[in-house]
Design a protein around this motif. Structure first.
Motif, short mmCIF file in Angstrom:
data_model
loop_
_atom_site.label_atom_id
_atom_site.label_comp_id
_atom_site.label_asym_id
_atom_site.label_seq_id
_atom_site.Cartn_x
_atom_site.Cartn_y
_atom_site.Cartn_z
N TYR A 1 -14.02 -12.55 -3.46
CA TYR A 1 -13.06 -11.51 -3.12
C TYR A 1 -12.86 -11.40 -1.61
O TYR A 1 -11.78 -11.02 -1.16
N ARG A 2 -13.87 -11.75 -0.84
CA ARG A 2 -13.72 -11.74 0.61
C ARG A 2 -12.68 -12.78 1.02
O ARG A 2 -11.95 -12.58 1.99
N VAL A 3 -12.62 -13.88 0.30
CA VAL A 3 -11.63 -14.92 0.59
C VAL A 3 -10.29 -14.56 -0.02
O VAL A 3 -9.28 -14.47 0.68
N ASN A 4 -10.25 -14.37 -1.33
CA ASN A 4 -8.98 -14.17 -2.02
C ASN A 4 -8.22 -12.95 -1.53
O ASN A 4 -7.00 -13.01 -1.36
N ASN A 5 -8.90 -11.84 -1.32
CA ASN A 5 -8.19 -10.64 -0.88
C ASN A 5 -7.73 -10.75 0.56
O ASN A 5 -6.72 -10.16 0.94
N THR A 6 -8.46 -11.49 1.38
CA THR A 6 -8.04 -11.68 2.76
C THR A 6 -6.78 -12.54 2.83
O THR A 6 -5.79 -12.15 3.45
N ASN B 1 -3.29 -11.26 1.63
CA ASN B 1 -2.60 -10.33 2.51
C ASN B 1 -1.87 -11.03 3.66
O ASN B 1 -1.26 -10.38 4.49
N MET B 2 -1.98 -12.35 3.72
CA MET B 2 -1.44 -13.08 4.87
C MET B 2 -0.21 -13.89 4.50
O MET B 2 -0.29 -14.83 3.70
N PRO B 3 0.93 -13.58 5.10
CA PRO B 3 2.14 -14.37 4.82
C PRO B 3 1.97 -15.83 5.22
O PRO B 3 2.59 -16.72 4.65
N GLU B 4 1.10 -16.10 6.20
CA GLU B 4 0.86 -17.48 6.63
C GLU B 4 0.24 -18.31 5.51
O GLU B 4 0.55 -19.50 5.36
N PHE B 5 -0.62 -17.68 4.71
CA PHE B 5 -1.23 -18.39 3.58
C PHE B 5 -0.16 -18.73 2.54
O PHE B 5 -0.08 -19.86 2.07
N PRO C 1 -0.71 -14.44 -8.08
CA PRO C 1 -1.98 -13.74 -7.84
C PRO C 1 -2.44 -13.71 -6.39
O PRO C 1 -3.05 -12.75 -5.95
N LEU C 2 -2.15 -14.75 -5.61
CA LEU C 2 -2.61 -14.78 -4.23
C LEU C 2 -1.54 -14.34 -3.23
O LEU C 2 -1.59 -14.69 -2.06
N VAL C 3 -0.59 -13.55 -3.70
CA VAL C 3 0.41 -12.95 -2.82
C VAL C 3 0.48 -11.47 -3.18
O VAL C 3 1.04 -11.10 -4.20
N HIS C 4 -0.13 -10.63 -2.34
CA HIS C 4 -0.10 -9.19 -2.59
C HIS C 4 1.24 -8.61 -2.16
O HIS C 4 1.77 -8.96 -1.11
N GLU C 5 1.75 -7.71 -2.97
CA GLU C 5 3.02 -7.04 -2.66
C GLU C 5 2.87 -6.17 -1.41
O GLU C 5 3.70 -6.18 -0.52
N THR C 6 1.80 -5.40 -1.37
CA THR C 6 1.51 -4.55 -0.22
C THR C 6 0.40 -5.20 0.59
O THR C 6 -0.68 -5.45 0.07
N ARG C 7 0.69 -5.50 1.83
CA ARG C 7 -0.29 -6.20 2.67
C ARG C 7 -0.98 -5.24 3.62
O ARG C 7 -0.35 -4.38 4.21
N VAL C 8 -2.29 -5.45 3.76
CA VAL C 8 -3.09 -4.71 4.72
C VAL C 8 -3.77 -5.75 5.59
O VAL C 8 -4.60 -6.52 5.11
N SER D 1 -1.08 -14.64 16.05
CA SER D 1 -0.06 -14.11 16.95
C SER D 1 -0.17 -14.77 18.31
O SER D 1 -1.25 -14.86 18.87
N PRO D 2 0.94 -15.25 18.85
CA PRO D 2 0.92 -15.80 20.20
C PRO D 2 0.52 -14.71 21.20
O PRO D 2 0.78 -13.53 20.97
N VAL D 3 -0.10 -15.09 22.27
CA VAL D 3 -0.53 -14.13 23.29
C VAL D 3 0.68 -13.36 23.79
O VAL D 3 1.73 -13.95 24.09
N GLY D 4 0.56 -12.06 23.82
CA GLY D 4 1.62 -11.20 24.31
C GLY D 4 2.69 -10.86 23.27
O GLY D 4 3.60 -10.10 23.55
N ALA D 5 2.56 -11.40 22.07
CA ALA D 5 3.56 -11.10 21.04
C ALA D 5 3.28 -9.72 20.44
O ALA D 5 2.15 -9.32 20.31
N SER D 6 4.33 -9.03 20.11
CA SER D 6 4.17 -7.72 19.49
C SER D 6 3.81 -7.89 18.02
O SER D 6 4.13 -8.90 17.40
N SER D 7 3.19 -6.88 17.45
CA SER D 7 2.76 -6.92 16.04
C SER D 7 3.98 -6.88 15.14
O SER D 7 4.95 -6.18 15.39
N ARG D 8 3.91 -7.64 14.04
CA ARG D 8 5.00 -7.64 13.05
C ARG D 8 4.77 -6.59 12.00
O ARG D 8 5.57 -6.42 11.11
N PHE D 9 3.65 -5.89 12.04
CA PHE D 9 3.31 -4.92 10.99
C PHE D 9 3.25 -3.54 11.55
O PHE D 9 2.89 -3.24 12.59
#
Length: 83
Positions: free
Chosen positions: A35-40, A43-47, A58-65, A75-83
Motif C-alpha cells: 500500500y505504501r507503493v500502490n497508494n503513492t 496519486n501521481m499523474p506522472e505514473f 485501480p492505480l489511478v485515483h480520482e482524487t489525488r493527495v 517539479s523543475p526548480v522554481g516551478a509553481s505547484s500544479r496542485f
C-alpha cells in the motif's frame, strides 16, 4: 520514467507469511509495503502517464493527495505547484 517507478516499487518488495503480516499490522504504525507503493503512485499523474493508465483504473485515483516532498521530485526548480 518507468524505470524510476520500477525502482521505487522494487525497493518496497516484500513477501510476508500471513501470521507475520498480522503481527506487523497490529504492531507497526506504518502501512504495509504494497500500500505504501500502490497508494503513492496512484496519486501521481506522472505514473499514469508513464504506464498509460486510463482514468478509472485501480492505480489511478480520482482524487489525488500529493505531499510536497514527492511533488519536488517531479517539479523543475522554481516551478509553481500544479496542485
Amino acid at each position: 520514467m518507468q524505470r524510476f517507478f520500477l525502482s521505487f516499487s522494487n525497493n518496497w518488495c516484500t513477501q510476508l507469511r500471513p501470521e507475520v503480516m498480522r503481527t506487523v499490522i497490529l504492531t507497526n504504525p506504518h502501512s504495509m509495503p504494497k500500500y505504501r507503493v500502490n497508494n503513492t503512485v496512484a496519486n501521481m499523474p506522472e505514473f499514469a502517464k508513464a504506464f498509460g493508465c486510463a482514468k478509472g483504473k485501480p492505480l489511478v485515483h480520482e482524487t489525488r493527495v500529493v505531499s510536497g516532498s514527492v511533488r519536488q521530485l517531479f517539479s523543475p526548480v522554481g516551478a509553481s505547484s500544479r496542485f
